[in-house]
Write an enzyme that holds these catalytic residues in place. Structure first.
Site, PDB file in Angstrom:
ATOM      1  CD  GLU A  52      -3.063  -1.063   0.015  1.00 30.62           C
ATOM      2  OE1 GLU A  52      -2.836  -0.101  -0.854  1.00 30.62           O
ATOM      3  OE2 GLU A  52      -4.096  -1.687   0.203  1.00 30.62           O
TER       4      GLU A  52
ATOM      5  CG  HIS B 280      -4.590   0.697   5.283  1.00 35.77           C
ATOM      6  ND1 HIS B 280      -5.745   0.639   5.285  1.00 35.77           N
ATOM      7  CD2 HIS B 280      -4.089  -0.280   4.570  1.00 35.77           C
ATOM      8  CE1 HIS B 280      -6.259  -0.320   4.468  1.00 35.77           C
ATOM      9  NE2 HIS B 280      -5.282  -1.143   3.950  1.00 35.77           N
TER      10      HIS B 280
ATOM     11  CG  HIS C 285      -7.077  -5.011   6.662  1.00 29.20           C
ATOM     12  ND1 HIS C 285      -6.771  -5.849   5.806  1.00 29.20           N
ATOM     13  CD2 HIS C 285      -6.818  -3.792   5.862  1.00 29.20           C
ATOM     14  CE1 HIS C 285      -5.864  -5.693   4.771  1.00 29.20           C
ATOM     15  NE2 HIS C 285      -6.222  -4.441   4.526  1.00 29.20           N
TER      16      HIS C 285
ATOM     17  CE1 TYR D  98     -17.160  14.850  21.479  1.00 27.23           C
ATOM     18  CE2 TYR D  98     -18.936  14.136  22.308  1.00 27.23           C
ATOM     19  CZ  TYR D  98     -17.669  14.361  22.387  1.00 27.23           C
ATOM     20  OH  TYR D  98     -17.234  14.055  23.704  1.00 27.23           O
TER      21      TYR D  98
ATOM     22  CG  HIS E  45      -9.160  -2.290   1.715  1.00 31.38           C
ATOM     23  ND1 HIS E  45      -8.504  -1.955   0.455  1.00 31.38           N
ATOM     24  CD2 HIS E  45      -8.221  -2.453   2.722  1.00 31.38           C
ATOM     25  CE1 HIS E  45      -7.107  -1.925   0.896  1.00 31.38           C
ATOM     26  NE2 HIS E  45      -6.944  -2.531   1.989  1.00 31.38           N
TER      27      HIS E  45
ATOM     28  CE1 TYR F  41     -10.909  17.021  25.806  1.00 33.00           C
ATOM     29  CE2 TYR F  41      -9.234  15.914  24.479  1.00 33.00           C
ATOM     30  CZ  TYR F  41     -10.215  15.928  25.662  1.00 33.00           C
ATOM     31  OH  TYR F  41      -9.893  14.882  26.423  1.00 33.00           O
TER      32      TYR F  41
END
Length: 254
Positions: free
Chosen positions: A100, A118, A120, A139, A180, A235
């Site tokens: 990837e 990334h 799965h 939120y 994916h 925050y």
């Protein structure tokens, strides 16, 4: 064992019995690589990936440190440091980069991201098969720019997937990839990891709420998300106090 102690032990185990790292890699790269590998191992222990699925990267100026293809994270050592440039040319390392890599590099070329995660993750992947956008159930979607879109399906590792993901990431720092998984980027690896976990949690909440027979979950309006987004910008602790704050550098215990 508290989080700070756990990280210290993990760091010691990571470096024990292994070389200091590739001679061609500067110290900053070696430090970032250790952070990357520890985060990758977290994705396994937190159930965000199975086996060698998923991949992570960090950008240091024009260099990208990225996890290799098909290597279990618990087997990665300092000597396995893998670095490429923004065109994917190998700078340091003997292993093949994740398949990837085009996805990671596309994000770095088009955004100000400094880390990409990334996964799965099971619930997020399930949601990606059901909707074109994760309904605004919480939120925390505002922390990633707004409702989380689902990128159209494309074969893993392809330029088509990279382009589909970039479209879904417009004005966002996270998206789902159809059939994916998830893709999240952040100003640093900690933020990318935390938002990845938040995205999986939001998917879990929506799946649970929408599964109740005869009931429909209430969803947030665009105005409510916008208000939350404004609050989230302020925050936490100011930068000058963050390092001294209780629990700084570790995840809050809940």
């Amino acid at each position: 064992m508290n989080e700070r102690r756990r990280k210290a032990v993990a760091s010691l185990l990571f470096s024990a019995g292994a070389p200091a790292g590739p001679r061609a890699a500067p110290p900053a790269w070696r430090t970032a690589w250790q952070e990357l590998v520890l985060a990758a191992r977290r994705t396994v222990t937190e159930g965000l990936v199975v086996g060698t699925s998923g991949n992570l990267s960090i950008r240091l100026e024009d260099t990208v440190l990225v996890t290799p293809s098909g290597v279990p994270y618990d087997q990665l050592r300092p000597r396995d440091l893998l670095a490429v440039d923004l065109d994917g040319r190998r700078l340091v390392g003997r292993l093949e980069p994740t398949s990837e890599l085009p996805l990671h590099l596309a994000v770095y070329r088009k955004t100000d991201a400094r880390a990409v995660v990334h996964t799965h993750a099971a619930r997020a992947t399930a949601v990606s098969t059901l909707v074109d956008e994760l309904p605004p159930i919480h939120y925390m979607a505002a922390a990633m720019g707004g409702p989380i879109r689902v990128a159209g399906y494309a074969t893993y590792g392809s330029d088509e997937l990279a382009q589909a993901a970039l479209a879904a990431l417009t004005d966002r720092t996270g998206c789902l990839l159809r059939n994916h998984g998830t893709l999240v980027h952040g100003r640093d690896l900690r933020q990318a990891m935390d938002h990845t976990a938040q995205l999986e949690w939001m998917c879990q909440v929506w799946l649970a709420a929408s599964a109740v027979p005869g009931r429909q979950p209430t969803l947030l309006t665009p105005a409510q998300l916008a208000e939350a987004g404004e609050r989230l910008r302020g925050y936490g602790q100011p930068p000058e106090h963050a390092a001294a704050a209780p629990g700084a550098g570790q995840r809050a215990e809940r």
